[in-house]
Design a protein around this motif. Structure first.
Motif, PDB file in Angstrom:
ATOM      1  N   LYS A 103      13.189 -21.217  11.168  1.00  0.00           N
ATOM      2  CA  LYS A 103      13.969 -21.934  12.171  1.00  0.00           C
ATOM      3  C   LYS A 103      14.840 -22.997  11.506  1.00  0.00           C
ATOM      4  O   LYS A 103      14.502 -23.536  10.470  1.00  0.00           O
ATOM      5  CB  LYS A 103      13.033 -22.641  13.149  1.00  0.00           C
ATOM      6  CG  LYS A 103      11.952 -21.759  13.752  1.00  0.00           C
ATOM      7  CD  LYS A 103      12.403 -21.146  15.025  1.00  0.00           C
ATOM      8  CE  LYS A 103      11.308 -20.489  15.818  1.00  0.00           C
ATOM      9  NZ  LYS A 103      10.432 -19.595  15.128  1.00  0.00           N
ATOM     10  N   ARG A 104      15.950 -23.308  12.153  1.00  0.00           N
ATOM     11  CA  ARG A 104      16.778 -24.419  11.710  1.00  0.00           C
ATOM     12  C   ARG A 104      16.102 -25.720  12.148  1.00  0.00           C
ATOM     13  O   ARG A 104      15.396 -25.747  13.149  1.00  0.00           O
ATOM     14  CB  ARG A 104      18.155 -24.372  12.366  1.00  0.00           C
ATOM     15  CG  ARG A 104      19.053 -23.300  11.818  1.00  0.00           C
ATOM     16  CD  ARG A 104      20.351 -23.295  12.595  1.00  0.00           C
ATOM     17  NE  ARG A 104      21.179 -22.199  12.158  1.00  0.00           N
ATOM     18  CZ  ARG A 104      22.173 -22.323  11.299  1.00  0.00           C
ATOM     19  NH1 ARG A 104      22.438 -23.506  10.782  1.00  0.00           N
ATOM     20  NH2 ARG A 104      22.889 -21.293  10.945  1.00  0.00           N
ATOM     21  N   VAL A 105      16.397 -26.779  11.446  1.00  0.00           N
ATOM     22  CA  VAL A 105      15.866 -28.077  11.824  1.00  0.00           C
ATOM     23  C   VAL A 105      16.574 -28.520  13.096  1.00  0.00           C
ATOM     24  O   VAL A 105      17.793 -28.410  13.199  1.00  0.00           O
ATOM     25  CB  VAL A 105      16.110 -29.106  10.702  1.00  0.00           C
ATOM     26  CG1 VAL A 105      15.627 -30.488  11.111  1.00  0.00           C
ATOM     27  CG2 VAL A 105      15.425 -28.671   9.438  1.00  0.00           C
ATOM     28  N   LYS A 106      15.802 -28.997  14.069  1.00  0.00           N
ATOM     29  CA  LYS A 106      16.396 -29.432  15.323  1.00  0.00           C
ATOM     30  C   LYS A 106      17.137 -30.738  15.095  1.00  0.00           C
ATOM     31  O   LYS A 106      16.598 -31.688  14.540  1.00  0.00           O
ATOM     32  CB  LYS A 106      15.321 -29.638  16.381  1.00  0.00           C
ATOM     33  CG  LYS A 106      14.731 -28.335  16.871  1.00  0.00           C
ATOM     34  CD  LYS A 106      13.721 -28.552  17.960  1.00  0.00           C
ATOM     35  CE  LYS A 106      13.173 -27.236  18.432  1.00  0.00           C
ATOM     36  NZ  LYS A 106      12.137 -27.408  19.452  1.00  0.00           N
ATOM     37  N   THR A 107      18.393 -30.767  15.537  1.00  0.00           N
ATOM     38  CA  THR A 107      19.182 -31.979  15.391  1.00  0.00           C
ATOM     39  C   THR A 107      19.275 -32.654  16.753  1.00  0.00           C
ATOM     40  O   THR A 107      19.399 -31.979  17.786  1.00  0.00           O
ATOM     41  CB  THR A 107      20.602 -31.665  14.883  1.00  0.00           C
ATOM     42  OG1 THR A 107      21.211 -30.737  15.770  1.00  0.00           O
ATOM     43  CG2 THR A 107      20.555 -31.082  13.491  1.00  0.00           C
ATOM     44  N   HIS A 108      19.220 -33.960  16.739  1.00  0.00           N
ATOM     45  CA  HIS A 108      19.280 -34.723  17.973  1.00  0.00           C
ATOM     46  C   HIS A 108      20.630 -35.415  18.086  1.00  0.00           C
ATOM     47  O   HIS A 108      21.228 -35.786  17.086  1.00  0.00           O
ATOM     48  CB  HIS A 108      18.148 -35.746  18.022  1.00  0.00           C
ATOM     49  CG  HIS A 108      16.800 -35.106  17.982  1.00  0.00           C
ATOM     50  ND1 HIS A 108      16.271 -34.418  19.048  1.00  0.00           N
ATOM     51  CD2 HIS A 108      15.884 -35.006  16.988  1.00  0.00           C
ATOM     52  CE1 HIS A 108      15.082 -33.932  18.717  1.00  0.00           C
ATOM     53  NE2 HIS A 108      14.829 -34.278  17.469  1.00  0.00           N
TER      54      HIS A 108
END
Length: 86
Positions: free
Chosen positions: A31-36
């Motif tokens: 998975k890609r890192v979740k960006t906020h």
């Protein structure tokens, strides 16, 4: 563990292997890192947070004042146009 090393067949030779790790990683997908959208402000300095709050409040006040002036200007222009037609 309690058996002496010389009876177990010598020293350990294999120190590392990456066998099966990529298969395990891809089973659920990498998975890609979740960006906020916004950075959290919880860990910030309290002094900075207070100043930021006052600054936002002040800029919002200026913004609301500008909107009110714009609305008044549009309202006055519409009223002037209506009186010119009559």
């Amino acid at each position: 563990a309690g058996v002496p090393m010389r009876l177990r067949g010598g020293a350990k030779s294999k120190n590392h292997t990456n066998h099966n790790q990529t298969k395990k990683a891809h089973r659920n997908g990498i998975k890609r890192v979740k960006t906020h959208r916004f950075e959290t402000t919880k860990d910030r300095d309290a002094k900075y947070g207070r100043n930021n709050r006052y600054a936002r409040k002040g800029s919002m006040r200026i913004h609301k004042k500008a909107l009110a002036e714009k609305r008044a200007k549009l309202h006055n222009a519409a009223a002037a146009a209506a009186t010119a037609e009559a």
